[in-house]
Design an enzyme around this catalytic site. Structure first.
Site, PDB file in Angstrom:
ATOM      1  N   HIS A 287       5.721  30.218 128.141  1.00 31.50           N
ATOM      2  CA  HIS A 287       7.146  30.049 127.852  1.00 31.50           C
ATOM      3  C   HIS A 287       7.339  29.121 126.658  1.00 31.50           C
ATOM      4  CE1 HIS A 287       8.078  31.053 132.364  1.00 31.50           C
ATOM      5  NE2 HIS A 287       7.678  32.097 131.665  1.00 31.50           N
TER       6      HIS A 287
HETATM    7  C1  LIG Z   1       1.631  36.620 129.168  1.00 31.63           C
HETATM    8  C2  LIG Z   1       3.087  36.318 129.234  1.00 31.63           C
HETATM    9  C3  LIG Z   1       3.723  36.356 130.466  1.00 31.63           C
HETATM   10  C4  LIG Z   1       5.081  36.071 130.546  1.00 31.63           C
HETATM   11  N1  LIG Z   1       5.730  36.264 131.728  1.00 31.63           N
HETATM   12  C5  LIG Z   1       7.092  36.208 131.751  1.00 31.63           C
HETATM   13  C6  LIG Z   1       7.814  36.627 132.900  1.00 31.63           C
HETATM   14  O1  LIG Z   1       7.250  37.078 133.894  1.00 31.63           O
HETATM   15  N2  LIG Z   1       9.169  36.531 132.864  1.00 31.63           N
HETATM   16  C7  LIG Z   1       9.851  36.027 131.787  1.00 31.63           C
HETATM   17  O2  LIG Z   1      11.078  35.910 131.839  1.00 31.63           O
HETATM   18  N3  LIG Z   1       9.169  35.628 130.683  1.00 31.63           N
HETATM   19  C8  LIG Z   1       7.826  35.751 130.622  1.00 31.63           C
HETATM   20  N4  LIG Z   1       7.151  35.437 129.483  1.00 31.63           N
HETATM   21  C9  LIG Z   1       7.892  34.839 128.374  1.00 31.63           C
HETATM   22  C10 LIG Z   1       8.690  35.799 127.528  1.00 31.63           C
HETATM   23  O3  LIG Z   1       8.044  37.043 127.411  1.00 31.63           O
HETATM   24  C11 LIG Z   1       8.879  35.136 126.159  1.00 31.63           C
HETATM   25  O4  LIG Z   1       9.591  33.931 126.347  1.00 31.63           O
HETATM   26  C12 LIG Z   1       9.646  35.990 125.204  1.00 31.63           C
HETATM   27  O5  LIG Z   1       8.941  37.179 124.941  1.00 31.63           O
HETATM   28  C13 LIG Z   1       9.856  35.253 123.891  1.00 31.63           C
HETATM   29  O6  LIG Z   1      10.583  36.072 123.042  1.00 31.63           O
HETATM   30  P1  LIG Z   1      10.659  35.801 121.479  1.00 31.63           P
HETATM   31  O7  LIG Z   1      11.489  36.907 120.927  1.00 31.63           O
HETATM   32  O8  LIG Z   1      11.106  34.395 121.258  1.00 31.63           O
HETATM   33  O9  LIG Z   1       9.179  35.866 120.917  1.00 31.63           O
HETATM   34  P2  LIG Z   1       7.945  36.830 121.197  1.00 31.63           P
HETATM   35  O10 LIG Z   1       8.118  37.586 122.445  1.00 31.63           O
HETATM   36  O11 LIG Z   1       6.738  35.974 121.052  1.00 31.63           O
HETATM   37  O12 LIG Z   1       8.011  37.867 120.013  1.00 31.63           O
HETATM   38  C14 LIG Z   1       7.624  37.559 118.698  1.00 31.63           C
HETATM   39  C15 LIG Z   1       7.200  38.829 118.005  1.00 31.63           C
HETATM   40  O13 LIG Z   1       6.910  38.542 116.655  1.00 31.63           O
HETATM   41  C16 LIG Z   1       5.711  39.166 116.270  1.00 31.63           C
HETATM   42  N5  LIG Z   1       5.142  38.374 115.161  1.00 31.63           N
HETATM   43  C17 LIG Z   1       4.539  37.168 115.235  1.00 31.63           C
HETATM   44  N6  LIG Z   1       4.166  36.759 114.007  1.00 31.63           N
HETATM   45  C18 LIG Z   1       4.557  37.739 113.157  1.00 31.63           C
HETATM   46  C19 LIG Z   1       4.441  37.909 111.752  1.00 31.63           C
HETATM   47  N7  LIG Z   1       3.852  36.988 110.977  1.00 31.63           N
HETATM   48  N8  LIG Z   1       4.938  39.043 111.201  1.00 31.63           N
HETATM   49  C20 LIG Z   1       5.530  40.008 111.969  1.00 31.63           C
HETATM   50  N9  LIG Z   1       5.653  39.892 113.295  1.00 31.63           N
HETATM   51  C21 LIG Z   1       5.177  38.768 113.879  1.00 31.63           C
HETATM   52  C22 LIG Z   1       4.873  39.197 117.526  1.00 31.63           C
HETATM   53  O14 LIG Z   1       3.898  40.216 117.481  1.00 31.63           O
HETATM   54  C23 LIG Z   1       5.941  39.440 118.586  1.00 31.63           C
HETATM   55  O15 LIG Z   1       6.170  40.816 118.788  1.00 31.63           O
HETATM   56  C24 LIG Z   1       5.796  35.695 129.370  1.00 31.63           C
HETATM   57  C25 LIG Z   1       5.159  35.665 128.134  1.00 31.63           C
HETATM   58  C26 LIG Z   1       3.814  35.990 128.063  1.00 31.63           C
HETATM   59  C27 LIG Z   1       3.156  35.944 126.714  1.00 31.63           C
END
Ligand SMILES: Cc1cc2nc3c(=O)[nH]c(=O)nc-3n(C[C@H](O)[C@H](O)[C@H](O)COP(=O)(O)OP(=O)(O)OC[C@H]3O[C@@H](n4cnc5c(N)ncnc54)[C@H](O)[C@@H]3O)c2cc1C
Length: 676
Positions: free
Chosen positions: A598
């Site tokens: 998270h």
């Molecule tokens: C293993 C795991 C289990 C989890 N379990 C849960 C759960 O059960 N329930 C829940 O509510 N939350 C859970 N979470 C947390 C939740 O999934 C994350 O908080 C959420 O996905 C964050 O969203 P975000 O959009 O901030 O970033 P992210 O989901 O991290 O998305 C960022 C995206 O940017 C891309 N990216 C990174 N760098 C670059 C770059 N330089 N150029 C282009 N693209 C790039 C990545 O590939 C990714 O697709 C979990 C997360 C993980 C990893």
């Protein structure tokens, strides 16, 4: 196994195109496009959203839907997730955490230095590397932050009540509910999943016995003390995972031609003209060891939005010249905006796992996880034939609690935590200190476990006081950053985890399915201590291996069997822990505490003079036409599993941009028939 319809970019539009050989963007998974295919990439769009996680998908999807003439490009470093069974089958999620070269769905960040707070260990924090981001690989647990979490952002327009309509807008909540706090018809489905194993009821009853009340909606944004059947990001119609790309991106692209998708493209940096963001340079995500990998540039007429996640976004900012000036100069990067807060104040939630032996008749996922072929075939077949009711249409994480300590318990939690309590929790009764979940099976490497059935308690600390940081070490987008998870660097974080450990253990001991501790994974208490862990009882062991010749052989096994279930008296008293026992628990915490995945907080939305990076409209200070929308924006922690909050940040960003462009977010997001 992935569908051949997957492409890096698939849709022509009225824009001019650059033609690139896929070689320049060679897919980094063997199952994507063949390298000879020609693909078309828009040379210039209105808005580029960098990173296709929940926040990026919500932002890009909502904007493209708001105005079919607005050209929006979603750029993603990982592979396309469309129709990928390893994504949409809920029950196989554990596999995403395998550290193996064939697992390209996650990037594993590891502490650069050994941590003295973890007794010399390095923490490992996996992050998504696939379209859909965390929502394509996460554990699908649905929870929501408390009202006061958003209020604590202290930013106009971001109060809990301001955000409530957006929390509802994103949801397609499929369970009956007795309040008006959830939404229906939104892009993200939430349900109890295909099956709830009986362990959940056993757990809820035992939790009730130790005074944790049952509630039918623990996600009402205010209840911080209670237990419930957890909901999941799983559709109860299709039995599929409800990830952000299948919610916001894929169905919309079937209707509108202005939402462009470019996968397998890693953003290296934002291109500036002066202080104005005018485009993005990206590289092949495969590190071929070049000092300066070949860059491709896409122009953005109106805006660049960084949504590359808490660990990705600050690195892109720093490579672009936005960060602490002294660091950038050291690395030869021209400074666009001196913002020392970039990459600082990294936060997470901290998990410890307690694993217990379960009776042999308990329904768990252990045989499936350990690779038993007959079980796997049976469960895959069940999923294919009745996906809405199958065991695999679930994460097997069926119940859990949120908990705050009582006045009496606070006395045992020591001065460091009490100081934090008085400052942070006392006047905010909606903030839980600990979460716990029961998993029907061992969440662990089964090659290291004895045969049998298990259940796991995931306990996690919701508002750690510890902080970490992430910073680039080179302009090369393939160089590993300097990462300091900061896990357990504040002493205040030990006492609540220790307290949570004891609570979870008391519940486990009172469960009907309980047959002993998994001693190899338990704290190393003194053998004479009342707290010492006890192995599977011998009756259960004999049932497990009826033909086993060595069951119960004492020599060389160091076994301390539990009392057999049939003769074990009903548990009435809690275990009493000595100071020495508490020390053993703290050492176990330091040795075992893990990320809860998270990550948040590295580009905080707060005043610049306080180390802030973003204003309330998500603009990056000292720049124009550049916003950030992902969990890096959080100036403070959120007491929840964070998928819901990341989606909310994307929804809010879409509203902000729509307002600036004179547009309105449209609901429903896509005509009903297109929803998956
Ligand atoms: C293993 C795991 C289990 C989890 N379990 C849960 C759960 O059960 N329930 C829940 O509510 N939350 C859970 N979470 C947390 C939740 O999934 C994350 O908080 C959420 O996905 C964050 O969203 P975000 O959009 O901030 O970033 P992210 O989901 O991290 O998305 C960022 C995206 O940017 C891309 N990216 C990174 N760098 C670059 C770059 N330089 N150029 C282009 N693209 C790039 C990545 O590939 C990714 O697709 C979990 C997360 C993980 C990893």
């Amino acid at each position: 196994m992935r569908s051949t319809s997957q492409k890096n970019e698939c849709r022509p539009s009225s824009l001019s195109f650059l033609l690139h050989r896929t070689l320049a963007l060679a897919p980094h998974t063997p199952d994507t496009e063949p390298s000879s295919t020609l693909i078309m990439i828009p040379q210039e769009v209105d808005i580029i959203v960098v990173g296709g996680g929940p926040a990026g998908c919500a932002t890009a999807g909502r904007l493209a839907r708001a105005d079919p003439n607005l050209q929006v490009l979603l750029l993603e470093a990982g592979a396309n997730n469309e129709e990928d069974p390893s994504v949409y089958r809920p029950g196989v999620y554990v596999r995403n955490m395998q550290i193996h070269e064939s697992n390209t769905k996650a990037t594993f960040y590891v502490d650069t230095k050994e941590s003295s707070h973890l007794r010399g260990r390095k923490a490992r924090v996996p992050c998504a590397n696939i379209l859909g981001g965390g929502s394509s690989i996460n554990f699908q647990m649905y929870t929501r932050a408390s009202m006061s979490d958003w209020d604590d952002f202290k930013t106009e327009g971001w109060k809990g009540l301001d955000l409530l309509p957006l929390m509802k807008r994103l949801e397609n909540y499929q369970d009956p509910v007795s309040n008006d706090l959830h939404g229906v018809g939104g892009p993200i489905s939430i349900s109890k999943g295909g099956q709830i194993t009986p362990l959940a009821q056993d757990y809820l009853r035992a939790a009730h016995e130790i005074g944790i009340p049952f509630t039918d909606d623990l996600q009402d944004l205010t209840t911080a003390n209670g237990a419930e059947i957890w909901r999941k990001y799983i559709s109860n119609v299709t039995g599929r995972r409800s990830d952000a790309a299948h919610g916001y991106i894929h169905p919309l692209r079937k209707f509108q031609k202005n939402l462009h998708l470019l996968c397998n493209a890693k953003a290296a940096r934002v291109i500036f003209e002066g202080k104005k963001a005018v485009g993005v340079a990206y590289v092949n995500p495969i590190n071929r060891g070049h000092d300066a990998p070949k860059e491709h540039i896409i122009k953005a007429r109106k805006l660049v939005v960084l949504s590359s996640g808490t660990l990705g976004t600050p690195q892109i900012l720093e490579r672009s010249g936005v960060g602490k000036a002294s660091l950038l100069k050291e690395l030869g990067i021209p400074v666009v905006s001196d913002l020392p807060g970039v990459g600082e104040e990294y936060q997470d939630h901290y998990t410890t796992l307690q694993i217990f032996r379960a009776s042999n008749e308990t329904i768990t996922t252990d045989d499936f996880l350990r690779g038993d072929k007959a079980t796997q075939e049976r469960l895959y077949r069940e999923w294919e034939t009745k996906p809405s009711r199958a065991l695999l249409s679930s994460n097997a994480i069926d119940a859990g609690w949120k908990l705050r300590p009582t006045e009496e318990e606070l006395k045992e939690l020591g001065p460091e935590f009490n100081e934090l309590w008085d400052r942070y929790f006392k006047d905010k009764p909606d903030k839980p200190v600990m979460f716990s979940s029961i998993v029907s099976g061992a969440y662990s490497d089964h090659s290291l476990l004895p045969p049998g059935k298990y259940f796991t308690m995931f306990n996690y600390l919701e508002y750690p006081a510890s902080r970490g940081s992430i910073h680039i070490t080179s302009k090369n987008p393939h160089s590993m950053p300097h990462f300091d998870s900061g896990f357990m660097s504040s002493k205040a974080d030990f006492a609540p985890i220790r307290w949570g450990y004891k609570k979870a253990r008391e519940v486990a001991r009172r469960m009907d399915a309980f047959r002993g501790d998994l001693t190899s994974h338990a704290p190393h208490f003194h053998p004479a201590s009342e707290a010492a862990a006890r192995d599977i009882d011998l009756v259960a062991a004999r049932q497990l291996l009826p033909d086993g010749l060595s069951v119960g052989v004492h020599m060389g096994t160091y076994s301390r069997p539990s009392e057999p279930h049939a003769t074990r008296p009903k548990v009435k008293e809690d275990i009493k822990y000595t100071a020495e026992d508490d020390k053993a628990i703290d050492e176990w915490i330091a040795d075992h505490v893990e990320t809860t995945w998270h990550s948040l907080g590295t580009c905080a939305m707060k005043p610049r003079e306080e180390g802030g990076v973003l204003d309330g409209k998500l603009n990056v200070f000292g720049t124009s036409n550049l916003k950030v929308a992902d969990l890096s924006l959080c100036p403070d922690n959120l007491g929840t599993n964070t998928y819901s909050s990341a989606l909310l940040c994307g929804e809010k960003c879409a509203d902000i941009i729509c307002e600036e462009l004179g547009l309105t977010v449209k609901v429903p997001h896509v005509p009903e028939m297109a929803r998956i």
